[in-house]
Design a protein around this motif. Structure first.
Motif, PDB file in Angstrom:
ATOM      1  N   LYS A  56       0.835  -1.211   0.000  1.00 60.49           N
ATOM      2  CA  LYS A  56       0.000   0.000   0.000  1.00 60.49           C
ATOM      3  C   LYS A  56       0.867   1.256   0.000  1.00 60.49           C
ATOM      4  CE  LYS A  56      -4.122  -1.879   2.310  1.00 60.49           C
ATOM      5  NZ  LYS A  56      -4.932  -1.851   3.563  1.00 60.49           N
ATOM      6  N   LYS A  57       1.931   1.234   0.799  1.00 59.19           N
ATOM      7  CA  LYS A  57       2.835   2.381   0.898  1.00 59.19           C
ATOM      8  C   LYS A  57       3.521   2.654  -0.433  1.00 59.19           C
ATOM      9  CE  LYS A  57       6.585   4.164   3.802  1.00 59.19           C
ATOM     10  NZ  LYS A  57       7.511   3.852   4.921  1.00 59.19           N
ATOM     11  N   LYS A  58       3.825   1.583  -1.180  1.00 58.80           N
ATOM     12  CA  LYS A  58       4.477   1.724  -2.492  1.00 58.80           C
ATOM     13  C   LYS A  58       3.461   2.031  -3.602  1.00 58.80           C
ATOM     14  CE  LYS A  58       8.815   0.688  -1.456  1.00 58.80           C
ATOM     15  NZ  LYS A  58       9.946   1.593  -1.774  1.00 58.80           N
ATOM     16  N   LYS A  59       2.184   2.193  -3.179  1.00 59.32           N
ATOM     17  CA  LYS A  59       1.104   2.471  -4.127  1.00 59.32           C
ATOM     18  C   LYS A  59       0.992   1.383  -5.204  1.00 59.32           C
ATOM     19  CE  LYS A  59       1.428   7.491  -3.452  1.00 59.32           C
ATOM     20  NZ  LYS A  59       0.471   7.435  -2.334  1.00 59.32           N
ATOM     21  N   LEU A  60       1.131   0.140  -4.751  1.00 57.93           N
ATOM     22  CA  LEU A  60       1.030  -1.002  -5.656  1.00 57.93           C
ATOM     23  C   LEU A  60      -0.285  -1.756  -5.467  1.00 57.93           C
ATOM     24  CD1 LEU A  60       4.694  -2.358  -5.414  1.00 57.93           C
ATOM     25  CD2 LEU A  60       3.665  -1.025  -7.267  1.00 57.93           C
ATOM     26  N   THR A  61      -1.197  -1.164  -4.693  1.00 58.86           N
ATOM     27  CA  THR A  61      -2.518  -1.762  -4.510  1.00 58.86           C
ATOM     28  C   THR A  61      -3.592  -0.760  -4.920  1.00 58.86           C
ATOM     29  OG1 THR A  61      -2.710  -1.014  -2.213  1.00 58.86           O
ATOM     30  CG2 THR A  61      -1.714  -3.187  -2.583  1.00 58.86           C
ATOM     31  N   PHE A  62      -4.764  -1.278  -5.230  1.00 58.99           N
ATOM     32  CA  PHE A  62      -5.903  -0.415  -5.537  1.00 58.99           C
ATOM     33  C   PHE A  62      -7.179  -1.197  -5.251  1.00 58.99           C
ATOM     34  CE2 PHE A  62      -4.850  -2.717  -9.393  1.00 58.99           C
ATOM     35  CZ  PHE A  62      -6.089  -3.110  -9.896  1.00 58.99           C
ATOM     36  N   GLU A  63      -8.271  -0.452  -5.065  1.00 60.14           N
ATOM     37  CA  GLU A  63      -9.559  -1.078  -4.794  1.00 60.14           C
ATOM     38  C   GLU A  63     -10.424  -1.077  -6.047  1.00 60.14           C
ATOM     39  OE1 GLU A  63     -11.623   0.315  -1.372  1.00 60.14           O
ATOM     40  OE2 GLU A  63      -9.869   0.219  -0.056  1.00 60.14           O
ATOM     41  N   LYS A  64     -11.105  -2.188  -6.251  1.00 60.10           N
ATOM     42  CA  LYS A  64     -12.007  -2.331  -7.389  1.00 60.10           C
ATOM     43  C   LYS A  64     -13.038  -3.391  -7.061  1.00 60.10           C
ATOM     44  CE  LYS A  64     -10.907  -4.507 -11.240  1.00 60.10           C
ATOM     45  NZ  LYS A  64     -10.279  -4.874 -12.539  1.00 60.10           N
ATOM     46  N   GLU A  65     -14.299  -3.072  -7.300  1.00 61.57           N
ATOM     47  CA  GLU A  65     -15.409  -4.022  -7.062  1.00 61.57           C
ATOM     48  C   GLU A  65     -15.406  -4.530  -5.623  1.00 61.57           C
ATOM     49  OE1 GLU A  65     -14.655  -6.954 -10.026  1.00 61.57           O
ATOM     50  OE2 GLU A  65     -15.239  -5.655 -11.702  1.00 61.57           O
ATOM     51  N   GLY A  66     -15.009  -3.668  -4.698  1.00 59.91           N
ATOM     52  CA  GLY A  66     -15.026  -4.010  -3.283  1.00 59.91           C
ATOM     53  C   GLY A  66     -13.843  -4.825  -2.808  1.00 59.91           C
ATOM     54  N   ALA A  67     -12.954  -5.227  -3.746  1.00 61.34           N
ATOM     55  CA  ALA A  67     -11.786  -6.044  -3.393  1.00 61.34           C
ATOM     56  C   ALA A  67     -10.513  -5.197  -3.446  1.00 61.34           C
ATOM     57  CB  ALA A  67     -11.665  -7.229  -4.326  1.00 61.34           C
ATOM     58  N   LEU A  68      -9.468  -5.688  -2.796  1.00 61.53           N
ATOM     59  CA  LEU A  68      -8.158  -5.033  -2.851  1.00 61.53           C
ATOM     60  C   LEU A  68      -7.268  -5.811  -3.813  1.00 61.53           C
ATOM     61  CD1 LEU A  68      -6.483  -2.691  -1.545  1.00 61.53           C
ATOM     62  CD2 LEU A  68      -5.488  -4.442  -0.055  1.00 61.53           C
ATOM     63  N   TRP A  69      -6.649  -5.082  -4.764  1.00 61.26           N
ATOM     64  CA  TRP A  69      -5.873  -5.708  -5.836  1.00 61.26           C
ATOM     65  C   TRP A  69      -4.399  -5.312  -5.747  1.00 61.26           C
ATOM     66  CZ3 TRP A  69      -8.339  -8.222 -10.253  1.00 61.26           C
ATOM     67  CH2 TRP A  69      -9.736  -8.294 -10.149  1.00 61.26           C
ATOM     68  N   PHE A  70      -3.557  -6.195  -6.262  1.00 59.42           N
ATOM     69  CA  PHE A  70      -2.127  -5.909  -6.431  1.00 59.42           C
ATOM     70  C   PHE A  70      -1.891  -5.585  -7.903  1.00 59.42           C
ATOM     71  CE2 PHE A  70       2.102  -8.116  -7.423  1.00 59.42           C
ATOM     72  CZ  PHE A  70       2.863  -7.001  -7.126  1.00 59.42           C
ATOM     73  N   ALA A  71      -1.222  -4.489  -8.173  1.00 59.24           N
ATOM     74  CA  ALA A  71      -0.975  -4.054  -9.556  1.00 59.24           C
ATOM     75  C   ALA A  71       0.169  -4.852 -10.180  1.00 59.24           C
ATOM     76  CB  ALA A  71      -0.669  -2.562  -9.576  1.00 59.24           C
TER      77      ALA A  71
END
Length: 529
Positions: free
Chosen positions: A257-272
């Motif tokens: 999260k700190k590296k901004k490598l995650t995001f939220e979509k459709e209620g789930a948390l994703w890894f980019a």
């Protein structure tokens, strides 16, 4: 090692020819030295003359002849002869004198023969089997297990510092499914006699708790005893559940999260993960708040990297092929080079008995355990048969051939060569023969055997580089074949004292090479059969 030695000689000859202005200046290509497919084309060969012809604007054959003469000035004793053939191959024939010298070196090196130091103590983590603790180990686990263990042996022989590791998937859906299976409710998944036994030992109405206890019993009472029977010892056992308990999963999530490598979509948390070459982004936490396996896998990856490994090697089953991209992406996100992560996919194993396939399914309760297989054919045969085929190819395990106690069975054929040598040496135990009269070893079968002996270090180096374990059993078969041919053609305990001493030295060197090769495969070298 001879192959590299020849490459250096070729390179030196090119440099000399440039300094004498026989050749124009040109960038040196990588000099590839290999073994010709046809024995009549020599013991080693290179196509360097063909490679550099585009710079020199000359016929490769003419270039090859010039290089040949330059090599013979540098090293007149290594080769019996050098030939240049179309379209520009330079073929090297080793001299008997050199081969005799190498026999002496093998005798002096003993169990160290085949040892190289390309690893230079680099740390390698090798994770293999890591079967879910939901049932006994089966044939598929055996393939990855034996291949992983033998690759570790090879890497250690090559100078790497290897850690053998087992990852225990003791949390999540499969453990809950195991719990339901032991409870015997409508959500039961696994079947078999072992489930019926677990029902007697584990009681409860919470599938997670029942599954955890059942998994612990399976690991301690089924998996670990089988690993011992397989001859496999691990240096490290890592528990997925402990990664959660030690907050390592929580920490890796914060890091991403700190590296901004995650995001939220459709209620789930994703890894980019697509930023790092994966074909798509991956879910870490589902919309209902459940952590997926991939999240703990990233935490486990970080755990390994923090332990200072230079290389991570994984042996996975065929059903994990689609997982490769995301793991390599995760490694890169953690700052680890993708070139330092190697994932070896093991293709399926099929068991054949009396020409028919034995169908297997752990979930259906129909399978052959590794324990049963080893009891049936023996550990040596099981190991060899699993190692014979490249990991990426399907393996048909012929149970009838594995049971054979004749030369049809390659394990018997190889071990018999070793036992035969031991038998001859017992008859000559009062003779002093080591390194005596080696110059008498000139018979074609003696020369062929010596040429095969000296290849072992190359086998070790090549396998340490590309992980193609199947080279070892093939080399063992070839070496045994050359010995058996020698034995048919050349009487060892002859009345000629000098020749007898020379041949006793040769078979002692052969015994060393056979024993060391079998040892790398974790297979015994019997002295009597």
């Amino acid at each position: 090692m001879l192959r590299e030695e020849i490459a250096k000689i070729v390179q030196k000859s090119l440099k000399n020819l440039q300094e004498k202005e026989v050749f124009l200046k040109f960038p040196f290509p990588e000099i590839d030295i290999g073994h010709p497919k046809e024995g009549t084309h020599g013991d080693y060969a290179t196509n360097v003359a063909f490679q550099i012809s585009r710079y020199l604007k000359k016929n490769p054959l003419e270039i090859g002849e010039t290089i040949k003469l330059a090599i013979l000035k540098i090293e007149p004793n290594l080769f019996e002869k050098i030939e240049v053939i179309k379209p520009g191959f330079i073929n090297f024939f080793l001299s008997p004198k050199y081969l005799q010298l190498r026999v002496k070196e093998i005798l002096n090196e003993g169990e160290r023969f085949g040892k190289v130091n390309i690893g230079k103590s680099e740390k390698v983590n090798l994770e293999f089997i890591s079967a879910n603790p939901t049932g006994p180990l089966t044939l598929g686990n055996g393939r990855g297990g034996f291949c992983g263990d033998v690759l570790a042996n090879i890497l250690e022989k090559s100078g790497f510092k290897v850690i053998r590791e087992y990852y225990i998937n003791d949390k999540g859906g499969q453990i809950r499914a195991l719990g339901h299976s032991v409870m015997g409710d409508e959500l039961a998944v696994y079947k078999g006699d072992y489930i019926e036994e677990l029902k007697k030992k584990v009681k409860g109405d919470n599938p997670d708790e029942v599954g955890q206890e059942a998994a612990r019993i399976i690991l301690e009472e089924m998996i670990k005893p089988t690993l011992k029977k397989m001859g496999i010892e691990y240096d490290v056992w890592t528990s997925e559940k402990k990664l959660y308990e030690d907050k390592e999963v929580e920490k890796i999530l914060s890091f991403l999260k700190k590296k901004k490598l995650t995001f939220e979509k459709e209620g789930a948390l994703w890894f980019a993960s697509s930023k790092f070459g994966d074909d798509k982004d991956r879910v870490l936490i589902t919309a209902d708040g459940e952590s997926v396996y991939f999240l703990s896998d990233i935490a486990y990856l970080k755990n390994k990297l923090d332990r200072g490994f230079n290389k991570l090697i994984f042996f996975w089953g065929a059903d994990h092929h689609g997982y490769i991209g995301r793991i390599i992406a995760a490694a890169e996100a953690l700052g680890f080079s993708r070139e330092k992560v190697k994932i070896i996919i093991m293709q399926l194993v099929k068991l054949f008995k009396e020409g028919k396939e034995v169908r297997m399914s752990k979930r259906a309760g129909v399978y052959v355990t590794l324990n049963e297989l080893i009891d049936e054919v023996g550990l040596d045969v099981a190991r060899f048969f699993f190692l014979e085929r490249a990991p990426g190819s399907h393996l048909n395990f012929d149970l009838d051939l594995a049971r054979e106690r004749s030369e049809k069975n390659p394990v018997y054929y190889i071990q018999y060569a070793h036992a035969r040598i031991c038998s001859i040496l017992r008859k000559a135990e009062n003779l002093e023969f080591r390194n005596k009269n080696l110059e008498l070893l000139k018979h074609p079968s003696e020369l062929a055997l010596m040429k095969e002996l000296i290849i072992l270090p190359e086998i070790v180096v090549d396998t340490a580089k590309d992980y193609q374990i199947q080279r070892l059993p093939q080399y063992a078969k070839d070496l045994a074949a050359f010995f058996h041919q020698f034995y048919r053609d050349c009487q060892v305990l002859t009345d000629n004292k000098e020749l007898k001493e020379a041949r006793l030295s040769l078979i002692t060197a052969t015994q060393i090479a056979l024993k060391n090769t079998l040892g790398l495969m974790g297979i015994s070298a019997p002295e009597k059969m």
